[in-house]
Write a protein that holds these residues in place. Structure first.
Motif, PDB file in Angstrom:
ATOM      1  N   SER B 325       0.861  -1.182   0.000  1.00  0.00           N
ATOM      2  CA  SER B 325       0.000   0.000   0.000  1.00  0.00           C
ATOM      3  C   SER B 325       0.893   1.226   0.000  1.00  0.00           C
ATOM      4  N   GLY B 326       0.276   2.378  -0.045  1.00  0.00           N
ATOM      5  CA  GLY B 326       1.017   3.627   0.069  1.00  0.00           C
ATOM      6  C   GLY B 326       1.970   3.858  -1.089  1.00  0.00           C
ATOM      7  N   ASP B 327       3.165   4.317  -0.759  1.00  0.00           N
ATOM      8  CA  ASP B 327       4.141   4.697  -1.786  1.00  0.00           C
ATOM      9  C   ASP B 327       4.476   3.512  -2.690  1.00  0.00           C
ATOM     10  N   TYR B 328       4.634   2.344  -2.091  1.00  0.00           N
ATOM     11  CA  TYR B 328       5.032   1.193  -2.891  1.00  0.00           C
ATOM     12  C   TYR B 328       3.958   0.871  -3.927  1.00  0.00           C
ATOM     13  N   LEU B 329       2.703   0.973  -3.497  1.00  0.00           N
ATOM     14  CA  LEU B 329       1.615   0.689  -4.434  1.00  0.00           C
ATOM     15  C   LEU B 329       1.655   1.683  -5.589  1.00  0.00           C
ATOM     16  N   ALA B 330       1.899   2.944  -5.267  1.00  0.00           N
ATOM     17  CA  ALA B 330       1.968   3.961  -6.312  1.00  0.00           C
ATOM     18  C   ALA B 330       3.034   3.592  -7.338  1.00  0.00           C
ATOM     19  N   ILE B 331       4.173   3.123  -6.855  1.00  0.00           N
ATOM     20  CA  ILE B 331       5.252   2.779  -7.777  1.00  0.00           C
ATOM     21  C   ILE B 331       4.894   1.541  -8.588  1.00  0.00           C
ATOM     22  N   VAL B 332       4.214   0.591  -7.942  1.00  0.00           N
ATOM     23  CA  VAL B 332       3.794  -0.599  -8.691  1.00  0.00           C
ATOM     24  C   VAL B 332       2.862  -0.191  -9.836  1.00  0.00           C
ATOM     25  N   THR B 333       1.925   0.724  -9.551  1.00  0.00           N
ATOM     26  CA  THR B 333       1.012   1.136 -10.624  1.00  0.00           C
ATOM     27  C   THR B 333       1.768   1.881 -11.715  1.00  0.00           C
ATOM     28  N   LEU B 334       2.747   2.678 -11.306  1.00  0.00           N
ATOM     29  CA  LEU B 334       3.561   3.376 -12.299  1.00  0.00           C
ATOM     30  C   LEU B 334       4.260   2.365 -13.210  1.00  0.00           C
ATOM     31  N   ALA B 335       4.808   1.330 -12.582  1.00  0.00           N
ATOM     32  CA  ALA B 335       5.525   0.323 -13.361  1.00  0.00           C
ATOM     33  C   ALA B 335       4.576  -0.386 -14.323  1.00  0.00           C
ATOM     34  N   PHE B 336       3.361  -0.694 -13.855  1.00  0.00           N
ATOM     35  CA  PHE B 336       2.388  -1.329 -14.751  1.00  0.00           C
ATOM     36  C   PHE B 336       2.081  -0.416 -15.924  1.00  0.00           C
ATOM     37  N   GLY B 337       1.916   0.859 -15.644  1.00  0.00           N
ATOM     38  CA  GLY B 337       1.624   1.813 -16.703  1.00  0.00           C
ATOM     39  C   GLY B 337       2.729   1.833 -17.748  1.00  0.00           C
ATOM     40  N   GLU B 338       3.969   1.832 -17.282  1.00  0.00           N
ATOM     41  CA  GLU B 338       5.091   1.851 -18.216  1.00  0.00           C
ATOM     42  C   GLU B 338       5.164   0.546 -18.999  1.00  0.00           C
TER      43      GLU B 338
END
Lengths: 322, 568, 280
Positions: B325-338
Motif C-alpha cells: 500500500s502507500g508509496d510502494y503501491l503507487a510505484i507498482v502502478t507506475l511500473a504497470f503503466g510503463e
C-alpha cells in the motif's frame, strides 16, 4: 561462456550505476521515512552540472585532471538541488498524510525535467546547447576511448571500469563517513530514534539535510559515470534510472546502506541476464528478449520485488506502509 | 486578496463614509465601460468607441455591476439581503480584485498600443473607480449575519438563480472560447476570478451549496442542459469544439481516476494505461486498414469489450494491494503503466506478436457510425450546423454524465462508506468486517472500466492510437487535475481538468511551459491547499488532521451529500 | 483487599446461561523462542460476561488476538459455536464476533451514524451495480442500515449525536460509539478491550450499565480490564493470566480470594491505583 561473461560485465556496470543512485533513496528513507521520488532528477542534474562545468571551463580539452573538477561541478548542482527541494518542498510536509510528499515528488520531478529542458541553453553568459535534444557528453582521456578485450567476445568499456571503481571508492567513503564522523554517527542516531536523538541535542533538521546531500553527491558521481558511458545526456535520463535505482534500494532493504549497494548490483545483473537469456529462448518466447523488452523486464522485476519482497534481501527498517 | 485590515477605531470613525465611496466607485467602474479606453481601435477587440463596450470594458462593467449589487445589499433597497450575505467582505475582495483587473487592463493597453499615452479617459476613470471602491470597502463595517440553515427557502427564486448562473456559465464559456487574443482571454479569467472571489467572500456560494442541496436534480439537469447547448453557441466552428471534446475526454478520465484516488484513497500513477487499453481495443476492432483483429462487432460491443479489458487490467494492477500500500503501491502502478506503454510500443510482429503495429500505432480509424448516424459528417439542427467534433461532444457528454453518476452514487453508498473507513483506519475497517482488499480492487476495476469506455471513443475521435499518447506524464497530468480540483469531488475535477486542458490550448505562449508550471502547481498545491480548489469536506479534514477549528466548523450535512436520497 | 459480594450485583437477575459460544482449548502462541500464551483454556456462554485480567505483559492482548482471529495460535484451537474460524478478521466478524479497541479506533472524519453504518457493512451485500442503479435491494438495505444504526445509537445513549463527527465527540461518547459500531455487526459475542480506560467513576458506572444491557440482549461479552472492582462487579467468571499462563479461572470470588492473584499483581507494578480504588 563469452555471453555469460559479457553479461556479467554489463550487469556489474549497470548495477554499479544503480547502486550509486540507490544510496540516495536509502539514506533519506532511513532518516525521515520519505521516499524521495525526485531523486532520479537529482542524478540527471548532476550529469548536466558536470557538462556545464566542462563547457564553461574546459571546452575542447580532454585531460584526465578535468574529471575531478567536473565531478565537483556535478556535486554542486545535485547537492544544491537536493538541499533546496528538501527545504522548500519536503520539510513543510513532514507531518502531512503520506500522499502529500509523494505527489510533491512527482511535481518536483516534472518541474526539474522541464526546467532543464527549457532553460539549459538560456543560462546567462553562456552558449550552452539546447537540452531539448540529447547533448554529447565530453570524452576524457584514460576513462573513455578504446575498449578492452580481455578475451574473444568480451568487451569492457573504460567508462565501465570507471563506474565500478567509483562505486568502490564511494562505498568506502560512505562507510567512513557514516561510522567515523560525528555527522555520520548523528545520522545513525536519528535513523534509530529521531525523538531521542533530538533530546540528546542532535540537530535533526541538519541531519536530514546532510542525508539529502550525501545521496545527491553519490547521484552526481553516477551522473558523470552515466555521461561517460553512453556519451550523451538528456533531460529524461533521470526518470527510468531513478525508478530502477529505487527498485535496487527496495531490493537491498530500504534504509539499509550496504543493502542499496548489494541491491544495485543484483538488479543490474538480473536485468542483464534476463534480457540476454530470454532473447535466446525458442521463438514465440525469444521475441520477448533483447533491448526493446529490457525495461519491461526491469519494471516487472520491480513489481515482483515490491509485492513479494518489500523488506528486501538484507532486511529493511520496519515498514508500516499503511 | 485582502490587504491588512484597518484598526477598528479608524473604521468606526469613518464607517459612514465607506459605503458611499464604495457605491460611487462601483458606479464609476460601471460607467467607465461606456467610455473609450484607448485611441487605438485595432487592439483588444476595439475598445475605442464610446457607448459600445467591448472586451475589457465589458469586464469592468460586470465588476462594477457586482459592486453596485453588493453595495445596495449593504444599505439601500436590497438591504434585507445584507442580513444573509457578508457584503463588507465581498466589497473588500471586489475592490482589491478590480484594482488588479484595471491595472492589468492598463498594462495590456500600454503594451499593445505602445505606452500609457494611449489610454483614454475611460481607462483612467475605471482606475479611479477601482481605487475608490478599494478604499471605500475598507471602511464598510461588517454586519451581524444570519445562518443560511435558518433561511426560508423560496424555491422559485432559487431555481431562477440556478438557471441564471448556468446561463452565465454557458455564455461565459462560449465567449471565452471564442477569444483568440491572449490579453482578452486572461482579462476574462481575471475578471471571472475576481467576481468569483467577491461573491465567495460574501457567502454567495455557501448559500448556493444550500440551494444545491435542496435542488439537486434541478441543478444537475440545468448543468447538463447548459453543456448540451454549448455546441449551438459555436456556430459550426470545429476549432473550439475540438478543444471542448478534449477537455471532456480528459475530465471523464480524471473523474474516473478520482474514484481511485479520491474515494478509494489509492494513488494510481499508471491510470493512463486504462484509457490506452480502451483506445487500443477500439482501434484494433475498428474498420481501420491497419486494425489487427479481424472481428469488427458493433461499436457498443467494442465499448464494452474495451471497458472490460481495461477493468481486467485494473484488477491485475490492483491485485498487489493485497500486499502493498502507500508509496510502494503507487510505484507498482507506475511500473504497470510503463509496461503497458512499452508493450504497445513493442508488439509489432518483430518483438512479440503483431497487435499494435508498434511505434506507428493504428492510424486511419474511421469515424463512428451509430445507428446510421455518421459522426464524421456535419449535421444541421435548428438551422445551426454542428460539425464532427460536436457529434463527439454529445456522445462524450453522455459518457461523462454516466461517469459522474457512478462516482456520486458509489460515493454515497455502502461501498463509499467502506472506502472512507479504509482511508481512515484500514485495520479498524477490517476488524469491523469491511472487505478492504475487495473494495480496493473494486476501486481499481471501476476506475479502469470507465477509462476504458472513454478510451474506445477517444480512439475514433483521435482517428489513431499510438503508444506516445499514453506516457507517464499523461498519468501525472490526470493526477494534477484531480489534485488541483479537489480529491473526492466532481465539480473540482471538472474545473481542474478544464483549467489544465484549456489554458495551454488557448494560450500558445503558455503551452511551452505547460509541464513546468504544472509540476510547480503540484508542489504548491500540496503545500498550500492539498485538498484542492473545491474540496470535499471529508478530504479537507483528512489533510488537516490537527485542525480542530475546521472540524468543529464542519457540520454533518456537509459530509452527506445525498444521504436522504437513499432514504426517500 | 476487600471481598465484594459479586453474587448480588445490583440485584439484577442473571439470565440463564446459554449455549457455549466460544471455546478455546490449550491455546499456545509462540513468537520465536518466546511463549506469549501457554496452554490456556477458556470458554464463554451466551448471556455471560467473562473478564480477562492480568498484569502488563501477561499475554492478555496476544490471547485476545488469538480469540479474534488476528493471530493463528501455534497450537490449540479456538472454536466459535463448535467451528474453527479462519484467521481472518473479516470472517470472524461475519461469524458473529465483534470487538472494540483499547485505544479508540473510530473513523474520526465520519459522523457517528456513518461509523455505525460501517459496522453494518458485513451484513449487507449490495454491490457496485445496484448501488449505481439504486436498485430495490440497495434502497432496502440502505434504509435498513440507517434505521438499525440509529437504533443502536439510541441503545448506547447517543441517539442525539448521530450527526456529529466522531472526532468531535467527548471521550466517553467515543467509547460508546465504538461499542455501537461493534454491535452493528450483529455479533453473538462482543469483546471489549479496556472499555473504561480513562473514564471517571460516573462514566465507568454508565459503561457497566451498558454492558449489562448488552448481556441482557443475550450476547456473550468478554472484557479485558485493569479496573479490578469493575471486573469483579461485572463478570460472571474471570480468567487471570500471568506470564502467558492461566493462573486462576473461576468466579470473581474465587479469583479475588486467590493469594496467587494478589501476589502476581503486587509483583507486577502497575495496578496500585486500581487496588486503591478497590479499597476505597
Amino acid at each position: 561462456m563469452e555471453i555469460f561473461l559479457q553479461q556479467l560485465v554489463n550487469g556489474l556496470t549497470l548495477g554499479s550505476l544503480y547502486a550509486l543512485i540507490a544510496v540516495g533513496y536509502t539514506v533519506v528513507y532511513g532518516i525521515v521515512q520519505l521516499i524521495n521520488f525526485a531523486h532520479g532528477e537529482v542524478f540527471m542534474i548532476g550529469a548536466f552540472g558536470a557538462l556545464a562545468t566542462y563547457l564553461l571551463l574546459f571546452q575542447g580539452q580532454t585531460a584526465l585532471w578535468i574529471l575531478p573538477i567536473m565531478i565537483i561541478g556535478a556535486m554542486i548542482a545535485s547537492v544544491g538541488t537536493a538541499v533546496l527541494m528538501e527545504r522548500v518542498a519536503y520539510r513543510p510536509l513532514r507531518n502531512a498524510p503520506r500522499l502529500a510528499p509523494l505527489i510533491t515528488a512527482i511535481g518536483i520531478s516534472v518541474f526539474l525535467q522541464e526546467f532543464v529542458r527549457l532553460f539549459f541553453d538560456k543560462v546567462p553568459g553562456t552558449d550552452f546547447p539546447s537540452a531539448k535534444a540529447k547533448i554529447p557528453f565530453p570524452q576524457i582521456d584514460v576513462v573513455t576511448g578504446r575498449a578492452f578485450h580481455p578475451m574473444e567476445g568480451v568487451t569492457i568499456q573504460r567508462a565501465a571500469i570507471f563506474t565500478v571503481a567509483m562505486l568502490l571508492l564511494s562505498a568506502v567513503g560512505l562507510w567512513w563517513f557514516v561510522n567515523k564522523t560525528k555527522l555520520g554517527r548523528g545520522m545513525q542516531a536519528v535513523s534509530q530514534d529521531p525523538d531521542t536523538a533530538r533530546l540528546m541535542g542532535i540537530n535533526v533538521d541538519r541531519i536530514i539535510v546532510v542525508a539529502f546531500a550525501v545521496g545527491a553527491a553519490l547521484a552526481a558521481i553516477a551522473g558523470v559515470a552515466q555521461g561517460l558511458q553512453i556519451t550523451n545526456v538528456n533531460f529524461k535520463m533521470g526518470f527510468i534510472a531513478g525508478l530502477k535505482a529505487f527498485t535496487a534500494a527496495v531490493l537491498g532493504g530500504i534504509g539499509n546502506i550496504q543493502g542499496a549497494v548489494v541491491g544495485g548490483l543484483v538488479l543490474g545483473l538480473a536485468e542483464a541476464f534476463i534480457t540476454q537469456y530470454t532473447g535466446m529462448l525458442p521463438d514465440p518466447f525469444g521475441q520477448f528478449g533483447g533491448s526493446s523488452w529490457k525495461d519491461v523486464w526491469a519494471f516487472a522485476l520491480l513489481i515482483v520485488i515490491l509485492v513479494f519482497r518489500p523488506q528486501g534481501l538484507l532486511g529493511a527498517k520496519v515498514v508500516d506502509r499503511a | 486578496m485582502n490587504l491588512p485590515t484597518l484598526p477598528d477605531t479608524l473604521r468606526e470613525q469613518h464607517s459612514g463614509k465607506g459605503w458611499p465611496l464604495a457605491l460611487v466607485g462601483s458606479l464609476l467602474l460601471l460607467v467607465s465601460g461606456l467610455l473609450s479606453w484607448s485611441f487605438d481601435p485595432s487592439i483588444l477587440g476595439d475598445i475605442s468607441i464610446a457607448f459600445w463596450p467591448a472586451s475589457l470594458q465589458l469586464f469592468a462593467m460586470i465588476l462594477g455591476a457586482v459592486g453596485v449589487l453588493l453595495a445596495l445589499m449593504h444599505r439601500g433597497p436590497l438591504h434585507r439581503l445584507g442580513d444573509w450575505f457578508d457584503t463588507a467582505l465581498g466589497l473588500r475582495a471586489l475592490g482589491t480584485g478590480s484594482l488588479l483587473f484595471v491595472v492589468f487592463s492598463l498594462v495590456a493597453i500600454a503594451s499593445e498600443a505602445g505606452g500609457l499615452v494611449n489610454v483614454n479617459p475611460g481607462g483612467w476613470l475605471a482606475l479611479a473607480g477601482a481605487l475608490l471602491l478599494t478604499v471605500g470597502a475598507r471602511f464598510v463595517p461588517q454586519r451581524q449575519l444570519n445562518s443560511f440553515a435558518k433561511a426560508k427557502a423560496n424555491p422559485v427564486l432559487e431555481i431562477v438563480v440556478i438557471v441564471l448562473g448556468m446561463a452565465a456559465i454557458l455564455f461565459g464559456a462560449a465567449y471565452v472560447l471564442g477569444r483568440d487574443d491572449p490579453w482578452i482571454f486572461v482579462g476574462f479569467l481575471v475578471m471571472a476570478a475576481v467576481a468569483f472571489m467577491a461573491l465567495a467572500r460574501a457567502g454567495f456560494f455557501t448559500w448556493m451549496s444550500h440551494v444545491a442541496q435542496r435542488h439537486r436534480h434541478v441543478l444537475t439537469l440545468a448543468a447538463f442542459v447548459v453543456a448540451f447547448l454549448f455546441p449551438f453557441t459555436q456556430d459550426g466552428s470545429d476549432a473550439n469544439m475540438s478543444i471542448a471534446t478534449q477537455v471532456l475526454i480528459f475530465a471523464a478520465t480524471a473523474i474516473g481516476l478520482n474514484i481511485v484516488v479520491g474515494l478509494a484513497g489509492l494513488l494510481d500513477l499508471g491510470y493512463i494505461a486504462f484509457l490506452g487499453s480502451g483506445a487500443y481495443v477500439g482501434a484494433m476492432m475498428s474498420n481501420a486498414a491497419s486494425a489487427t483483429i479481424g472481428w469488427k462487432p458493433p461499436f457498443i460491443v467494442v465499448m464494452l469489450i474495451g471497458a472490460c479489458v481495461a477493468a481486467t487490467l485494473g484488477l491485475i494492477i490492483g491485485s498487489p494491494t493485497l500486499r502493498v500500500s502507500g508509496d510502494y503501491l503507487a510505484i507498482v502502478t507506475l511500473a504497470f503503466g510503463e509496461i503497458f506503454r512499452l508493450s504497445m510500443f513493442n508488439l509489432d510482429g518483430n518483438n512479440g506478436p503483431d497487435l499494435t503495429n508498434g511505434p506507428n500505432g493504428i492510424p486511419g480509424i474511421p469515424d463512428l457510425n451509430l445507428f446510421g448516424f455518421d459522426f464524421g459528417k456535419p449535421h444541421t439542427v435548428f438551422g445551426i450546423q454542428l460539425g464532427r467534433f460536436s457529434n463527439y461532444y454529445f456522445i462524450l457528454l453522455l459518457l461523462i454524465g454516466f461517469i459522474i453518476l457512478v462516482f456520486t452514487r458509489l460515493n454515497n453508498s455502502r461501498i463509499g462508506r467502506g472506502w472512507v473507513a479504509i482511508r481512515e483506519d484500514e485495520r479498524a475497517a477490517e476488524a469491523m468486517g469491511v472487505n478492504t482488499f475487495g473494495l480496493k480492487l473494486l476501486g481499481f476495476a471501476v476506475g479502469a472500466f470507465l477509462a476504458g469506455l472513454a478510451g474506445t471513443i477517444k480512439a475514433h475521435q483521435d482517428t489513431a492510437a499510438s503508444p506516445d499518447q499514453y506516457i507517464f506524464l499523461e498519468s501525472a497530468f490526470l493526477l494534477a487535475a484531480v489534485v488541483l480540483g479537489g480529491m473526492g469531488t466532481v465539480a473540482g475535477v471538472l474545473i481542474g481538468a478544464t483549467i489544465l486542458k484549456l489554458l495551454p490550448e488557448k494560450l500558445r505562449f503558455f503551452s511551452e511551459y505547460r509541464l513546468l508550471l504544472f509540476g510547480l502547481l503540484l508542489v504548491i498545491m500540496m503545500r498550500v491547499r492539498p485538498e484542492g480548489l473545491i474540496a470535499s469536506k471529508r478530504r479537507q479534514l483528512e489533510f488537516h488532521e490537527d485542525d480542530e477549528e475546521l472540524a468543529q466548523e464542519v457540520q454533518a450535512d456537509h459530509l452527506i451529500d445525498a444521504a436522504p436520497e437513499a432514504a426517500r | 483487599m476487600t471481598v465484594i459480594d459479586t453474587e448480588v450485583q445490583d440485584g439484577r437477575a442473571r439470565p440463564q446461561r446459554g449455549a457455549k459460544v466460544l471455546d478455546a482449548e490449550q491455546v499456545t502462541m509462540r513468537f520465536g523462542g518466546l511463549v506469549a500464551v501457554n496452554k490456556v483454556d477458556f470458554d464463554v456462554h451466551e448471556g455471560e460476561i467473562v473478564g480477562l485480567i492480568g498484569p502488563n505483559g501477561a499475554g492478555k492482548t496476544t490471547f485476545f488476538n488469538c480469540l479474534t482471529g488476528m493471530y493463528k495460535p501455534t497450537s490449540g484451537t479456538v472454536k466459535f459455536y463448535g467451528e474453527v474460524l479462519p484467521p481472518k478478521p473479516r470472517a470472524v466478524v461475519k461469524a458473529g464476533m465483534a470487538r472494540t479497541f483499547q485505544n479508540i479506533r473510530l473513523f474520526g472524519n465520519m459522523t457517528a451514524l456513518e461509523n455505525v453504518m460501517v459496522g453494518r457493512y458485513c451484513r449487507t451485500t449490495s454491490g457496485a451495480i445496484t448501488s449505481v442503479l439504486h436498485g430495490p435491494k440497495y434502497r432496502r438495505e440502505e434504509a435498513e442500515s440507517r434505521s438499525r444504526a440509529q437504533e443502536l445509537l439510541d441503545f448506547v445513549g447517543l441517539g442525539k449525536s448521530s450527526e456529529l463527527l466522531a472526532r468531535n465527540m467527548p471521550y466517553g461518547d467515543q467509547r460508546r460509539l465504538e461499542i455501537a459500531r461493534a454491535l452493528a455487526t450483529d455479533p453473538k459475542l462482543i469483546l471489549l478491550d479496556e472499555p473504561t480506560a480513562g473514564m471517571n467513576p460516573l462514566e465507568t458506572q454508565q459503561a457497566m450499565d451498558l454492558i449489562f444491557k448488552i448481556r441482557d440482549q443475550g450476547l456473550a461479552v468478554v472484557v479485558i480490564e485493569h479496573d479490578m472492582r469493575f471486573i469483579f462487579q461485572l463478570c460472571d467468571r474471570v480468567l487471570c493470566l500471568v506470564r502467558g499462563e492461566a493462573l486462576v479461572w473461576g468466579t470473581p470470588g474465587e479469583v479475588q480470594s486467590d493469594p496467587r492473584v494478589v501476589e502476581a499483581y503486587i509483583g507486577g507494578s502497575e495496578l496500585e491505583d486500581d487496588e486503591d480504588e478497590v479499597q476505597a
